[in-house]
Scaffold this active site. Sequence first.
Site, PDB file in Angstrom:
ATOM      1  N   HIS A 160       6.640  -2.835  -7.237  1.00 28.43           N
ATOM      2  CA  HIS A 160       6.547  -1.682  -6.512  1.00 28.43           C
ATOM      3  C   HIS A 160       4.550  -1.533  -6.969  1.00 28.43           C
ATOM      4  O   HIS A 160       4.246  -2.314  -8.160  1.00 28.43           O
ATOM      5  CB  HIS A 160       6.288  -0.935  -6.865  1.00 28.43           C
ATOM      6  CG  HIS A 160       6.366   0.636  -6.025  1.00 28.43           C
ATOM      7  ND1 HIS A 160       5.587   0.529  -4.913  1.00 28.43           N
ATOM      8  CD2 HIS A 160       7.263   2.411  -5.216  1.00 28.43           C
ATOM      9  CE1 HIS A 160       5.992   2.016  -4.086  1.00 28.43           C
ATOM     10  NE2 HIS A 160       6.068   2.389  -4.127  1.00 28.43           N
ATOM     11  N   GLY A 211       0.844  -4.638   1.611  1.00 29.69           N
ATOM     12  CA  GLY A 211      -0.338  -3.972   1.253  1.00 29.69           C
ATOM     13  C   GLY A 211      -1.870  -4.897   1.727  1.00 29.69           C
ATOM     14  O   GLY A 211      -2.039  -4.983   2.652  1.00 29.69           O
ATOM     15  N   SER A 212      -2.321  -5.369   1.454  1.00 26.55           N
ATOM     16  CA  SER A 212      -4.172  -5.421   1.768  1.00 26.55           C
ATOM     17  C   SER A 212      -3.592  -6.868   2.270  1.00 26.55           C
ATOM     18  O   SER A 212      -2.764  -7.362   1.955  1.00 26.55           O
ATOM     19  CB  SER A 212      -4.755  -5.123   0.521  1.00 26.55           C
ATOM     20  OG  SER A 212      -4.471  -6.221  -0.979  1.00 26.55           O
ATOM     21  N   GLU A 233       3.294  -6.689   6.164  1.00 27.60           N
ATOM     22  CA  GLU A 233       2.742  -5.324   6.827  1.00 27.60           C
ATOM     23  C   GLU A 233       1.110  -4.958   5.956  1.00 27.60           C
ATOM     24  O   GLU A 233       1.546  -5.120   5.099  1.00 27.60           O
ATOM     25  CB  GLU A 233       3.509  -4.467   6.961  1.00 27.60           C
ATOM     26  CG  GLU A 233       4.938  -3.897   7.261  1.00 27.60           C
ATOM     27  CD  GLU A 233       5.440  -4.166   8.138  1.00 27.60           C
ATOM     28  OE1 GLU A 233       3.664  -3.897   9.246  1.00 27.60           O
ATOM     29  OE2 GLU A 233       5.899  -3.798   9.382  1.00 27.60           O
ATOM     30  N   LEU A 234       0.180  -5.065   6.935  1.00 27.37           N
ATOM     31  CA  LEU A 234      -0.924  -5.535   6.435  1.00 27.37           C
ATOM     32  C   LEU A 234      -2.008  -4.222   6.260  1.00 27.37           C
ATOM     33  O   LEU A 234      -1.492  -3.432   7.805  1.00 27.37           O
ATOM     34  CB  LEU A 234      -1.511  -6.539   5.999  1.00 27.37           C
ATOM     35  CG  LEU A 234      -0.535  -7.981   5.822  1.00 27.37           C
ATOM     36  CD1 LEU A 234      -0.828  -9.260   5.602  1.00 27.37           C
ATOM     37  CD2 LEU A 234      -0.132  -7.730   4.851  1.00 27.37           C
ATOM     38  N   CYS A 267      -2.503   3.118   6.845  1.00 24.39           N
ATOM     39  CA  CYS A 267      -2.353   1.681   7.230  1.00 24.39           C
ATOM     40  C   CYS A 267      -2.899   2.476   8.811  1.00 24.39           C
ATOM     41  O   CYS A 267      -3.694   1.081   9.692  1.00 24.39           O
ATOM     42  CB  CYS A 267      -1.643   1.091   7.107  1.00 24.39           C
ATOM     43  SG  CYS A 267       0.130   1.284   7.216  1.00 24.39           S
TER      44      CYS A 267
HETATM   45  P1  NAP Z   1      -3.301  -4.227  -2.262  1.00 23.72           P
HETATM   46  O1  NAP Z   1      -3.651  -3.829  -3.303  1.00 23.72           O
HETATM   47  O2  NAP Z   1      -2.618  -5.079  -1.853  1.00 23.72           O
HETATM   48  O3  NAP Z   1      -1.489  -4.069  -3.370  1.00 23.72           O
HETATM   49  C1  NAP Z   1       0.325  -3.869  -2.814  1.00 23.72           C
HETATM   50  C2  NAP Z   1       1.165  -4.350  -3.648  1.00 23.72           C
HETATM   51  O4  NAP Z   1       0.805  -6.087  -4.036  1.00 23.72           O
HETATM   52  C3  NAP Z   1       0.855  -3.948  -4.930  1.00 23.72           C
HETATM   53  O5  NAP Z   1       2.159  -3.726  -5.816  1.00 23.72           O
HETATM   54  C4  NAP Z   1      -0.372  -5.155  -6.160  1.00 23.72           C
HETATM   55  O6  NAP Z   1       0.496  -4.778  -6.711  1.00 23.72           O
HETATM   56  C5  NAP Z   1       0.754  -5.911  -5.196  1.00 23.72           C
HETATM   57  N1  NAP Z   1      -0.618  -7.335  -5.383  1.00 23.72           N
HETATM   58  C6  NAP Z   1      -1.302  -7.321  -4.614  1.00 23.72           C
HETATM   59  N2  NAP Z   1      -2.144  -8.518  -5.175  1.00 23.72           N
HETATM   60  C7  NAP Z   1      -1.350  -9.346  -5.108  1.00 23.72           C
HETATM   61  C8  NAP Z   1      -1.209 -10.231  -5.138  1.00 23.72           C
HETATM   62  N3  NAP Z   1      -2.399 -11.195  -4.965  1.00 23.72           N
HETATM   63  N4  NAP Z   1       0.134 -11.137  -5.282  1.00 23.72           N
HETATM   64  C9  NAP Z   1       1.138 -10.611  -5.862  1.00 23.72           C
HETATM   65  N5  NAP Z   1       1.372  -9.501  -4.693  1.00 23.72           N
HETATM   66  C10 NAP Z   1       0.034  -8.769  -5.482  1.00 23.72           C
HETATM   67  O7  NAP Z   1      -2.857  -2.302  -1.993  1.00 23.72           O
HETATM   68  P2  NAP Z   1      -2.666  -0.816  -1.845  1.00 23.72           P
HETATM   69  O8  NAP Z   1      -3.860  -0.964  -2.506  1.00 23.72           O
HETATM   70  O9  NAP Z   1      -1.379  -0.651  -2.778  1.00 23.72           O
HETATM   71  O10 NAP Z   1      -2.376  -0.744  -0.662  1.00 23.72           O
HETATM   72  C11 NAP Z   1      -3.744  -0.820   0.179  1.00 23.72           C
HETATM   73  C12 NAP Z   1      -3.482  -1.378   1.830  1.00 23.72           C
HETATM   74  O11 NAP Z   1      -2.257  -1.718   2.233  1.00 23.72           O
HETATM   75  C13 NAP Z   1      -4.302  -0.966   2.773  1.00 23.72           C
HETATM   76  O12 NAP Z   1      -5.249  -2.203   3.410  1.00 23.72           O
HETATM   77  C14 NAP Z   1      -3.419  -0.879   3.637  1.00 23.72           C
HETATM   78  O13 NAP Z   1      -4.274  -0.507   5.053  1.00 23.72           O
HETATM   79  C15 NAP Z   1      -1.855  -1.920   3.644  1.00 23.72           C
HETATM   80  N6  NAP Z   1      -1.088  -1.119   3.976  1.00 23.72           N
HETATM   81  C16 NAP Z   1      -0.347  -1.069   5.254  1.00 23.72           C
HETATM   82  C17 NAP Z   1       0.654  -0.564   5.749  1.00 23.72           C
HETATM   83  C18 NAP Z   1       1.497  -1.451   6.720  1.00 23.72           C
HETATM   84  O14 NAP Z   1       2.199  -0.906   7.043  1.00 23.72           O
HETATM   85  N7  NAP Z   1       0.845  -2.493   7.727  1.00 23.72           N
HETATM   86  C19 NAP Z   1       1.409   0.417   4.815  1.00 23.72           C
HETATM   87  C20 NAP Z   1       1.057   0.398   4.046  1.00 23.72           C
HETATM   88  C21 NAP Z   1      -0.380   0.262   3.637  1.00 23.72           C
HETATM   89  P3  NAP Z   1      -0.915  -4.105  -8.433  1.00 23.72           P
HETATM   90  O15 NAP Z   1      -0.289  -2.549  -7.817  1.00 23.72           O
HETATM   91  O16 NAP Z   1       0.356  -4.453  -9.236  1.00 23.72           O
HETATM   92  O17 NAP Z   1      -1.467  -5.165  -7.960  1.00 23.72           O
END
Ligand code: NAP
Length: 459
Positions: A160, A211-212, A233-234, A267
């Site tokens: 998470h 995530g992102s 799902e980004l 998102c």
């Molecule tokens: P995030 O920074 O990408 O983090 C998401 C998850 O990925 C976290 O568990 C994070 O861990 C991990 N992570 C980050 N960088 C990584 C890497 N290089 N390798 C492996 N794991 C990695 O995103 P967020 O800030 O939590 O969430 C916001 C983003 O999610 C927004 O862009 C939003 O639009 C998107 N989102 C999309 C959906 C959808 O259904 N399409 C739904 C919800 C959110 P750490 O916390 O330890 O960094």
Amino acid sequence: MTTIATTNPATGEAERTFDAMTDEEVDRRIARAAEAFASYRTTGFAQRAEWMHAAAGILDAERGRIGAMLTTEMGKTLKAAEAEAAKCAAACRFYADRAAGFLADRRPADAKEVGADDAYVRYEPLGPVLAVMPWNFPLWQVVRFAAPGLMAGNVGLLKHASNVPQTALFLEDLFRRAGFPDGVFQTLLIGSSAVERVLRDPRVKAATLTGSEPAGRSVASIAGDEVKPTVLELGGSDPFVVMPSADIGAAARTAAESRCLNNGQSCISAKRFIVDAACADEFERLFVEHMRAQKVGDPMEESTDVGPLVSEQGRADVEELVADAVDKGAQVLCGGERPGGPGWYYPPTVLSGVTPEMRMYHEEVFGPVASLFRVGGIEEAIGLANATGFGLGANAWTRDDAERERFVRELDAGQVFVNGKTTSYPQLPFGGTKRSGYGRELSEEGARAFCNAKTVWVG
Ligand code: NAP
């Protein structure tokens, strides 16, 4: 070194810090997952459904405590957090009741056509699936994978977001208390730099990431190298198009609700509001009124509509995008100034005059900030709606049948909502196109996402 901690966004104070698990502990957990899978895959749907119903019961019974935990960890309003717990309970029940049907053997052809006595498709689980999840819907994003995944016979390893460790641990505890065998759903308290090691472990068979875009790209490239399936799902920068035939009052109210959903950090929040010039004055007036009327404040208060942003960095990112747009000529119709005092609050904000030179035109704004555009007709509206690298959801408001059909056909998105705002339902597939990701969650597609569709031919 990643900090795994709960920091309350309403106060900015660190409340609890957790040690990341060591590689040895992670390996023990992967071993336990692989061992659990060997026997869990042989349990029947009826048994899994009993456990999944029990999980739903716990989510309902403990809604208040769960809600407070979510609000403390990431700042969404308590009422939204409790609603999230209820939605998760409903999704658990949905899959408990429907998975057997979704995953029953399927006969796509008459056996004789393929020279067989019998021919069918059997959906078999893959094994341990790594779920890398975000903080914004910390319960829902996980349950959206876990309910169909566990019902299909897979086992889950959750990594998470580092700022929601209590929710992460609660989820492991939830499935254990519901009766799922030891090892079927486990949380790995690790930072993102430890993901690659887990993903490359041969006992881990697939990954799902919400995530992102950078996180998605990184996980997908490692999974690609290992030839393991992924669902991504980004992010999104959903358009919300309003035509003159629409109910403008309902459109303006829904627009503000959508943009402020989850304190502007969803998102599928509409982020770009594209309005036909013939109804633009009326829409702008009502939309700005609704955005101003959102009550910003303590997320624990029943009357609050918009709580704080998740972190100091999250607010700084939003402020940077607004400042860049304003410097280059955008006008602020409301909001745009952070309030004083503790907590990472940011007010609902509407900008007009956003142009392609501005970062906001292209990037996802993860806060309650709307860009408002005026266009001269449907052609221009669709062109602008699609002028983004993202393709998650799209909203179109019209009461004209021909226009509706054009929007459905031409909007480049994973889901098009006409006269409503994008929402996810367990009954309907959810996912994106373009840089918003690939694969589908929820509905029948979500149940089959991590299955081997095995063709069986019997002569
Ligand atoms: P995030 O920074 O990408 O983090 C998401 C998850 O990925 C976290 O568990 C994070 O861990 C991990 N992570 C980050 N960088 C990584 C890497 N290089 N390798 C492996 N794991 C990695 O995103 P967020 O800030 O939590 O969430 C916001 C983003 O999610 C927004 O862009 C939003 O639009 C998107 N989102 C999309 C959906 C959808 O259904 N399409 C739904 C919800 C959110 P750490 O916390 O330890 O960094």
